[in-house]
Scaffold this active site. Structure first.
Site, PDB file in Angstrom:
ATOM      1  N   GLU A  89       1.661  29.885 -58.053  1.00 52.98           N
ATOM      2  CA  GLU A  89       2.660  28.877 -57.734  1.00 52.98           C
ATOM      3  C   GLU A  89       3.567  29.334 -56.605  1.00 52.98           C
ATOM      4  O   GLU A  89       3.702  30.527 -56.342  1.00 52.98           O
ATOM      5  CB  GLU A  89       3.485  28.549 -58.971  1.00 52.98           C
ATOM      6  CG  GLU A  89       4.155  29.764 -59.529  1.00 52.98           C
ATOM      7  CD  GLU A  89       4.713  29.562 -60.924  1.00 52.98           C
ATOM      8  OE1 GLU A  89       4.415  28.535 -61.544  1.00 52.98           O
ATOM      9  OE2 GLU A  89       5.448  30.432 -61.372  1.00 52.98           O
ATOM     10  N   CYS A  92       9.660  30.363 -51.705  1.00 51.55           N
ATOM     11  CA  CYS A  92       9.502  31.514 -52.587  1.00 51.55           C
ATOM     12  C   CYS A  92       8.026  31.545 -52.985  1.00 51.55           C
ATOM     13  O   CYS A  92       7.519  30.564 -53.544  1.00 51.55           O
ATOM     14  CB  CYS A  92      10.410  31.318 -53.797  1.00 51.55           C
ATOM     15  SG  CYS A  92      10.169  32.550 -55.071  1.00 51.55           S
ATOM     16  N   CYS A 118       1.248  39.299 -63.772  1.00 38.65           N
ATOM     17  CA  CYS A 118       2.017  40.494 -63.413  1.00 38.65           C
ATOM     18  C   CYS A 118       1.816  41.529 -64.509  1.00 38.65           C
ATOM     19  O   CYS A 118       1.773  41.187 -65.690  1.00 38.65           O
ATOM     20  CB  CYS A 118       3.499  40.155 -63.266  1.00 38.65           C
ATOM     21  SG  CYS A 118       4.488  41.599 -62.792  1.00 38.65           S
ATOM     22  N   CYS A 169       7.999  42.358 -68.158  1.00 41.32           N
ATOM     23  CA  CYS A 169       9.420  42.190 -68.488  1.00 41.32           C
ATOM     24  C   CYS A 169       9.529  41.212 -69.663  1.00 41.32           C
ATOM     25  O   CYS A 169       8.808  40.201 -69.704  1.00 41.32           O
ATOM     26  CB  CYS A 169      10.193  41.651 -67.289  1.00 41.32           C
ATOM     27  SG  CYS A 169      10.092  42.749 -65.867  1.00 41.32           S
ATOM     28  N   CYS A 229      10.042  37.297 -69.093  1.00 40.08           N
ATOM     29  CA  CYS A 229       9.349  36.631 -68.001  1.00 40.08           C
ATOM     30  C   CYS A 229       8.047  35.961 -68.438  1.00 40.08           C
ATOM     31  O   CYS A 229       7.177  36.596 -69.036  1.00 40.08           O
ATOM     32  CB  CYS A 229       9.065  37.648 -66.902  1.00 40.08           C
ATOM     33  SG  CYS A 229       8.037  36.988 -65.601  1.00 40.08           S
ATOM     34  N   CYS A 269      10.179  31.655 -62.717  1.00 38.03           N
ATOM     35  CA  CYS A 269       8.927  32.367 -62.524  1.00 38.03           C
ATOM     36  C   CYS A 269       7.878  32.101 -63.616  1.00 38.03           C
ATOM     37  O   CYS A 269       8.121  32.324 -64.787  1.00 38.03           O
ATOM     38  CB  CYS A 269       9.338  33.835 -62.527  1.00 38.03           C
ATOM     39  SG  CYS A 269       8.111  34.998 -62.235  1.00 38.03           S
TER      40      CYS A 269
HETATM   41  S1  SF4 Z   1      10.062  39.496 -63.893  1.00 37.92           S
HETATM   42 FE1  SF4 Z   1       7.938  38.849 -64.333  1.00 37.92          FE
HETATM   43  S2  SF4 Z   1       6.920  38.764 -62.353  1.00 37.92           S
HETATM   44 FE2  SF4 Z   1       8.823  39.945 -62.084  1.00 37.92          FE
HETATM   45  S3  SF4 Z   1       8.221  42.101 -62.418  1.00 37.92           S
HETATM   46 FE3  SF4 Z   1       8.880  41.351 -64.414  1.00 37.92          FE
HETATM   47  S4  SF4 Z   1       6.995  40.610 -65.425  1.00 37.92           S
HETATM   48 FE4  SF4 Z   1       6.563  40.816 -63.220  1.00 37.92          FE
END
Ligand code: SF4
Length: 347
Positions: free
Chosen positions: A90, A105, A112, A116, A119, A339
């Site tokens: 995206e 962006c 990923c 986190c 996220c 995100c």
């Molecule tokens: S916030 Fe999401 S996209 Fe960004 S580093 Fe952490 S897990 Fe990865």
């Protein structure tokens, strides 16, 4: 087959020279790709048929397929694209009518691997890195969408690498994309108008500083002490806050650029008055700017946005302590512009 959008300008010229075409032909192809945004070789009108045939037989062109989009009342557009292998990524277009900026962006990875806790992108882990062509093509697609097929006005003015993925974990492809986006014969977006975001990959921050580019750096901080940061951002167990801030300070010294710290305010996670004081202490004396971002709710992760009183008080503590701070204007909250959320909603 090699993707034409994997090649920077000098590589394109070399490549075609080696195949027996004059060097200006490579320049023309570069112009077609990045000044005109064409997505098919047949559209390169001043390229002789023989050369177009050669390109067709030996190269492919990255071409993202739009499969969904959401537009918010403030003009923010969130795009969902399909890649050649069926994966989805995206990107977001953000207009700023007051300042005249047209920002985008974009993503650097499918998924990923940094996990986190707050996220949505990290939920399914890392699928793969995006190629240089796939990174650049997001900018082309958005430019084309806002300006129409003439690829003229308005021009995108800023690119932020803060979509899906950890940009610095895909360092080489990212830096080549930056070079192509920056080339003045093409998209011509200045280094100082681009920002790379990172969750804190210390060796790559040092590497980025060594490139001597004037690119902006944004660090996703989200916690002012190791105990909390270890809990919500596992990368902190590898590179703790001391190591991270040491690398950031070196980056500032080397580039002379102020660094941004992103801090997503999450209800009952990192929004207490004590943490705002700790954050002010942690950043005192660093040439930085804090961007406070009230969280977009992520129901499956239990993430909620703090009430306005808490947000205001966190902001005021930083401000009172001399930290340059802004509260991010919420753009596109009604279209899930946090995100990874659009992609998850589609699945
Ligand atoms: S916030 Fe999401 S996209 Fe960004 S580093 Fe952490 S897990 Fe990865």
């Amino acid at each position: 087959m090699k993707d034409l959008k994997e090649l920077n300008r000098s590589e394109l010229i070399d490549e075609f020279e080696k195949a027996g075409f004059p060097s200006y032909r490579g320049e023309q192809v570069f112009n077609w790709l990045y000044k005109n945004g064409v997505s098919a070789v047949e559209e390169m009108k001043n390229i002789p048929k023989k050369m177009r045939q050669f390109i067709d037989e030996n190269y492919e062109l990255s071409d993202l397929k739009e499969i969904n989009r959401s537009t918010a009342v403030d003009g923010t557009v969130k795009y969902l694209w399909e890649l050649n292998d069926g994966e989805n990524i995206e990107g977001v277009y953000l207009p700023f009518p007051k300042s005249g900026r047209h920002s985008t962006c974009i993503s650097t990875q499918v998924g990923c691997g940094l996990g986190c806790s707050f996220c949505a992108t990290g939920i399914d882990g890392l699928q793969r890195n995006l190629t240089t062509g796939e990174i650049v093509d997001q900018v082309i697609k958005i430019q084309k969408d806002i300006s129409g097929s003439n690829f003229a006005e308005p021009r995108l003015s800023n690119v932020v690498f803060m979509g899906m993925g950890e940009p610095l974990a895909n360092f080489d492809n990212l830096m080549k994309a930056v070079e192509i986006i920056n080339a003045d014969q093409g998209l011509n977006i200045g280094m100082r108008k681009m920002t790379i975001s990172t969750a804190g990959l210390v060796p790559e921050i040092k590497k980025l500083a060594r490139t001597n580019d004037q690119i902006g750096l944004a660090v996703s901080l989200h916690a002012p002490n190791d105990r909390l940061r270890n809990k919500i951002m596992p990368i902190n167990k590898k590179y703790n806050l001391n190591q991270l801030l040491t690398a950031v300070i070196k980056y500032i010294e080397k580039t002379g650029r102020r660094v941004t710290f992103e801090y997503v305010l999450m209800d009952s996670v990192n929004d207490s008055p004590e943490l705002s004081v700790q954050l002010a202490e942690l950043l005192r004396g660093i040439n930085c700017h804090v961007n406070l971002i009230p969280a977009n709710p992520v129901p499956e992760l239990g993430i909620e946005r703090p009430v306005q009183k808490v947000i205001d008080s966190f902001y005021e503590t930083l401000d009172r302590n001399g930290i340059q701070v802004t509260l991010r204007k919420e753009m596109g909250t009604q279209i899930d512009a946090a995100c990874g959320q659009l992609k998850r909603n589609k699945n």
